[in-house]
Every structure is written in structure tokens, then in C-alpha cells.
Design an enzyme around this catalytic site. Sequence first.
Site, PDB file in Angstrom:
ATOM      1  N   LYS A   1       6.424 -29.592   5.248  1.00  0.00           N
ATOM      2  CA  LYS A   1       7.632 -30.020   5.983  1.00  0.00           C
ATOM      3  C   LYS A   1       8.024 -31.427   5.531  1.00  0.00           C
ATOM      4  O   LYS A   1       7.173 -32.294   5.360  1.00  0.00           O
ATOM      5  CB  LYS A   1       7.380 -29.965   7.487  1.00  0.00           C
ATOM      6  CG  LYS A   1       7.116 -28.519   7.939  1.00  0.00           C
ATOM      7  CD  LYS A   1       7.352 -28.295   9.400  1.00  0.00           C
ATOM      8  CE  LYS A   1       6.916 -26.888   9.788  1.00  0.00           C
ATOM      9  NZ  LYS A   1       7.982 -26.002  10.167  1.00  0.00           N
TER      10      LYS A   1
ATOM     11  N   ARG B   1       0.814  -1.220   0.000  1.00  0.00           N
ATOM     12  CA  ARG B   1       0.000   0.000   0.000  1.00  0.00           C
ATOM     13  C   ARG B   1       0.843   1.264   0.000  1.00  0.00           C
ATOM     14  O   ARG B   1       0.405   2.319  -0.416  1.00  0.00           O
ATOM     15  CB  ARG B   1      -0.882   0.016   1.248  1.00  0.00           C
ATOM     16  CG  ARG B   1      -1.884  -1.080   1.172  1.00  0.00           C
ATOM     17  CD  ARG B   1      -2.805  -1.063   2.327  1.00  0.00           C
ATOM     18  NE  ARG B   1      -3.902  -1.946   2.008  1.00  0.00           N
ATOM     19  CZ  ARG B   1      -4.965  -2.084   2.746  1.00  0.00           C
ATOM     20  NH1 ARG B   1      -5.095  -1.409   3.869  1.00  0.00           N
ATOM     21  NH2 ARG B   1      -5.916  -2.901   2.383  1.00  0.00           N
TER      22      ARG B   1
ATOM     23  N   HIS C   1      -2.757 -26.161  11.343  1.00  0.00           N
ATOM     24  CA  HIS C   1      -1.566 -27.021  11.381  1.00  0.00           C
ATOM     25  C   HIS C   1      -1.801 -28.344  12.140  1.00  0.00           C
ATOM     26  O   HIS C   1      -1.484 -29.418  11.655  1.00  0.00           O
ATOM     27  CB  HIS C   1      -0.386 -26.313  12.052  1.00  0.00           C
ATOM     28  CG  HIS C   1      -0.002 -25.014  11.396  1.00  0.00           C
ATOM     29  ND1 HIS C   1      -0.083 -24.801  10.051  1.00  0.00           N
ATOM     30  CD2 HIS C   1       0.473 -23.853  11.922  1.00  0.00           C
ATOM     31  CE1 HIS C   1       0.335 -23.569   9.770  1.00  0.00           C
ATOM     32  NE2 HIS C   1       0.672 -22.980  10.886  1.00  0.00           N
TER      33      HIS C   1
ATOM     34  N   HIS D   1       1.629 -24.367   5.885  1.00  0.00           N
ATOM     35  CA  HIS D   1       3.036 -24.689   5.610  1.00  0.00           C
ATOM     36  C   HIS D   1       3.499 -25.956   6.321  1.00  0.00           C
ATOM     37  O   HIS D   1       4.497 -26.545   5.940  1.00  0.00           O
ATOM     38  CB  HIS D   1       3.955 -23.492   5.894  1.00  0.00           C
ATOM     39  CG  HIS D   1       4.224 -23.227   7.339  1.00  0.00           C
ATOM     40  ND1 HIS D   1       3.361 -22.536   8.137  1.00  0.00           N
ATOM     41  CD2 HIS D   1       5.270 -23.556   8.138  1.00  0.00           C
ATOM     42  CE1 HIS D   1       3.866 -22.446   9.357  1.00  0.00           C
ATOM     43  NE2 HIS D   1       5.023 -23.053   9.386  1.00  0.00           N
TER      44      HIS D   1
HETATM   45  C1  BG6 Z   1       2.214 -19.765  11.755  1.00  0.00           C
HETATM   46  C2  BG6 Z   1       1.601 -19.066  12.927  1.00  0.00           C
HETATM   47  O1  BG6 Z   1       1.232 -20.310  10.934  1.00  0.00           O
HETATM   48  O2  BG6 Z   1       3.071 -20.805  12.215  1.00  0.00           O
HETATM   49  C3  BG6 Z   1       2.679 -18.525  13.855  1.00  0.00           C
HETATM   50  O3  BG6 Z   1       0.780 -18.005  12.486  1.00  0.00           O
HETATM   51  C4  BG6 Z   1       3.642 -19.623  14.235  1.00  0.00           C
HETATM   52  O4  BG6 Z   1       2.097 -17.951  15.021  1.00  0.00           O
HETATM   53  C5  BG6 Z   1       4.151 -20.350  13.003  1.00  0.00           C
HETATM   54  O5  BG6 Z   1       4.720 -19.018  14.926  1.00  0.00           O
HETATM   55  C6  BG6 Z   1       4.972 -21.568  13.397  1.00  0.00           C
HETATM   56  O6  BG6 Z   1       5.575 -22.120  12.263  1.00  0.00           O
HETATM   57  P1  BG6 Z   1       6.962 -22.899  12.372  1.00  0.00           P
HETATM   58  O7  BG6 Z   1       7.142 -23.512  11.029  1.00  0.00           O
HETATM   59  O8  BG6 Z   1       7.992 -21.879  12.709  1.00  0.00           O
HETATM   60  O9  BG6 Z   1       6.765 -23.899  13.468  1.00  0.00           O
END
Ligand code: BG6
Length: 497
Positions: free
Chosen positions: A189, A58, A247, A185
Site C-alpha cells: 500500500k 482443476r 498484515h 499485500h
Molecule cells: C486479506 C484477508 O488478506 O485481506 C481478508 O484474507 C481481508 O479477509 C483482506 O478482507 C483485507 O484487505 P484490504 O486490502 O481490502 O483491506
Amino acid sequence: MNPSLALPDLSAEPLPAFDMVLFGGTGDLAARKLLPALLAAHAAGVLPHDARILAVGRRALSRKRYLAQVAEALRAHAPSCQDAHVLEAFCQRLSYLRLPAGDTAGYARLAGRLSPETRVTVCYLATPPDQFADICAGLAAAGLNGRNVRVVLEKPLGRDLASSRAINAAVGEHFGEDQLYRIDHYLGKESVQNLMAIRFANVLFEPLWRREWIHHVEITIAETLGVEGRGAFYDRTGALRDMVQNHLLQLLCIVAMEPPASLDADAIRDEKLKVLQSLRPFASAEEVARHTVRGQYHAGAIDGEAVCAYTDEEAVPDGSRTETFVALRAEIGNWRWAGVPFFLRTGKRLAARTAQIVINFRDVPHPLFAIPVVCPRANRLVIHLQPEESIRLYLHAKEPGDAMRLQPAYLNLDFYEMFRMRRADAYERLLLDVVRGRLSLFMRRDELEQAWRWVEPVLAAWEATDALPRPYVAGSWGPAAASALLSQEGVTWQEEC
Ligand code: BG6
């Protein structure tokens, strides 16, 4: 940092020419995860020579100022990739476009910088989800929704089932489901992928992978970090929405799913959806109180350094009731898993940074050996997701010597030692999967909505209660009630054994 960066990349398949548009391009996620992931792919020689990255934000920023910000972010978040030539060549790929909210003409300017007819065009929405609908409408109005355009949606997608449905519906007006990549994500892994390989490419575990032989399952994602300047976001979100709904439930799905008929994205996602649909719902506020623990950290110390209480973090209101810790007991109502507790746990400012899945097998039916203290660490399969990535099978073994004394010992599958090749981090793998058009590691709309459906009674019960989250000292393993959740079943968390 990833120690494998210096190793050869043996697995890389060539990528098609692409443009990656990062909405929220000056934000935290781009700085911490997306740009370092793209830099790692660039440094490994995986990106096509003409792949371009266009950050959208922005603020009015010249390209020069934007690149200065990028350099700072990469210094902080990609310390193992600091070769000046590599950084310079990476920066050649980057440009910046200002696109303020509501600036519909801005999307035409964006379209002018892209070539979606001939190049894969990935639009990564690293913005708050309430902007997804407008961004997708803007992209479509500028003709940026053709076959080659793919949209990545960051989590958390909505705050509850209704808001998630509304976002999915709005986004779905402009893009087909096969163009939408809802990212989690954790699915990127390496050891999560390996869990699928271990389960479905070997006969060894399948006969044991069921209620008859598994006593309980623990899934932990523990962080030592606090809210890291994201206090305002986090306070609206909390650990249940930030970590459990996505997750932890995705990890649970990978553990519990039936073998898919193929590796086709929908075959995998169908099986994960069935697990989510089989999770026993929390039927009442009493059940929520009995089977869940929510906590919030107070001042303490991490690695010997004093850290403040959650409510003293920047942008967190005094008296906040937001949870920074969740532990809960879930059950899956199907033939394979009926009666097997799945204990899920996550928290900020805990004693260690670790993510792991522990499959605890049942005791032998008739003990032959006099085990003075039962070795509770044996008889389990531990899938370490981080900090190291390995799978260890803990067994009882005899201690050398005259006496028949048993000790826990393990067989270790250490991916780093075993496969001496570069491993992409989760974001890199997933970003490149989008470019390749592989959907299997992304959540389908029905999966995501089913996950919201399951967590909603917990959210509702916590919102309705006067009880505050249970306090825990930063640097501990969370409230004592989280241990009690397991001790009711005669077991303990892995680190308490
Ligand atoms: C994210 C969360 O999705 O995952 C964060 O929003 C968290 O709060 C993070 O810290 C943890 O990911 P990783 O891969 O570092 O364990």
C-alpha cells in the site's frame, strides 16, 4: 475504485518479458485482486507487449469459457477499467490450463507452454497453503525452478509455527529463498511505503520516534465486509491468523523498525525481524486474557442494511467459536519502545472500512493553555491507509477570536492531491515487483516464522479456554472489552475521541 487510474503513469520502469502463471486461477483471489491488478497495469501501458498470463485450475474449461468468467470477474471487481478495446487486448494475453491435483504429467504440459530460459516466469500460488509443497515439487520435476522462475506464496502460510515451517522447508527443497516471494499485500500500500519515506528521509520525526515522546500506538484494520462466500476458509482461519499474524504485525514492524543500513531487501527485513524478535511474548493464559479481546459478530446493520450473524453465514457451522474480531496490546522490549503499548485491532462487519496507524504523542510536560476539554485528537500523527491514503499531523491550534481557545487542526499530506499521477494498487505494485525481482516488500522465512512464534500462545490460550468469543453487533466497533483494553491506560481508540 482508484480515482487515479485516469492519470499518467510517470513512475513506470520498463519490465522484462514475463509469463505469469496463476495457480488457483479460477479462484476468488484471482477474480477479486490479481486479474484486476494485471488489467490496471495493462491499461496503464506498463506491461510489455508480449507478457502472458496463464491461469491454472482443476476444472476442465475451454479458453472461451474461462475468458467469459474473467469478463464477469472484471466487471465486478474492476469497474473503472471497462473500455471494450482495452479488455479485449488484455484477454489476448490470457489462457487457461487444466491441471488436476496429482497430475504430475500436467506440469510437463505447463512447462511446454513456458520459456523460463529466456523469460521471467512468475508462479503465483493462490491456492490453499497445503498445496504449496506439491505444486513446487511438480514445478521442479518439470524443470520449472531455474534462475528466472519466481514463486509467490499467498498467506496465511500455515496454521501455526510447525505447519509454516513444514511448508517453508518443503518449498525450500526446490527453490532458493531469493526465488520465494511471501506476499503481504499491506506492504504494497502506497502509504505504508510512504511511512518509510517520512520516517527515514526526514530528520523531523526521528528524535520524537521513541518512548520518551510517544505515549501509545494504535493500528486498526476495520472492514465492513463479512466473510463474503469464504465461510469455510474463514472458519478454519479466524481473524488472528487471517489478519494479525501477517498484515497487522507487518505494519507494526514498519512503525517500530530501526532505520535500515540501506534499502537492500535483506537490510530492511533484518530490521523487521528484530522488531518481531523483540515483541514481548505472552507468558501465560492469564496474560492472554488480560491483553487480548476476541469477538464474533452477531446480526446487525451495515450502512442501514441488515446483515446476519457470523454463525448464519454460508458454510459456517452453528456454534462456531471462530473469532471475527481481535484487539490486543503488544509491547516491544527494546530501548526505543519499552513501555509503549501498541494496540492492534481488526474485525469484520465493523462500523466503517478503515485502515490506519495512529501515533499518539505524549502531552506537553507543563500545560500553558487552559484547555477546557483536552483535545485528545491533537498531538498525533495519523497514517490513513484506506479508504483514502494520507498522512495527517494533528496539532493544537488557536481558534480565531479573542479567547485563547484551542482546537485540534491538522497538516495534511494527501497523496492524491499532491502527486497527480497514477497510483498502482497494492497487488499491482507487488506483482510487478516480483517481475522486477524486488524482494524488499516480501516476507522472509525467518520473519514469518517469528510472527507465528509470537501469536502461538494466543492461539493456544484461546483454544484451551471454554470462554466464547465476545459478541458484538455487526456495524459497531467491536466488543466493549476492546475499549476497556485502552481505557485501562487512560486512552481511547481514535474514533472514540
Ligand atoms: C486479506 C484477508 O488478506 O485481506 C481478508 O484474507 C481481508 O479477509 C483482506 O478482507 C483485507 O484487505 P484490504 O486490502 O481490502 O483491506
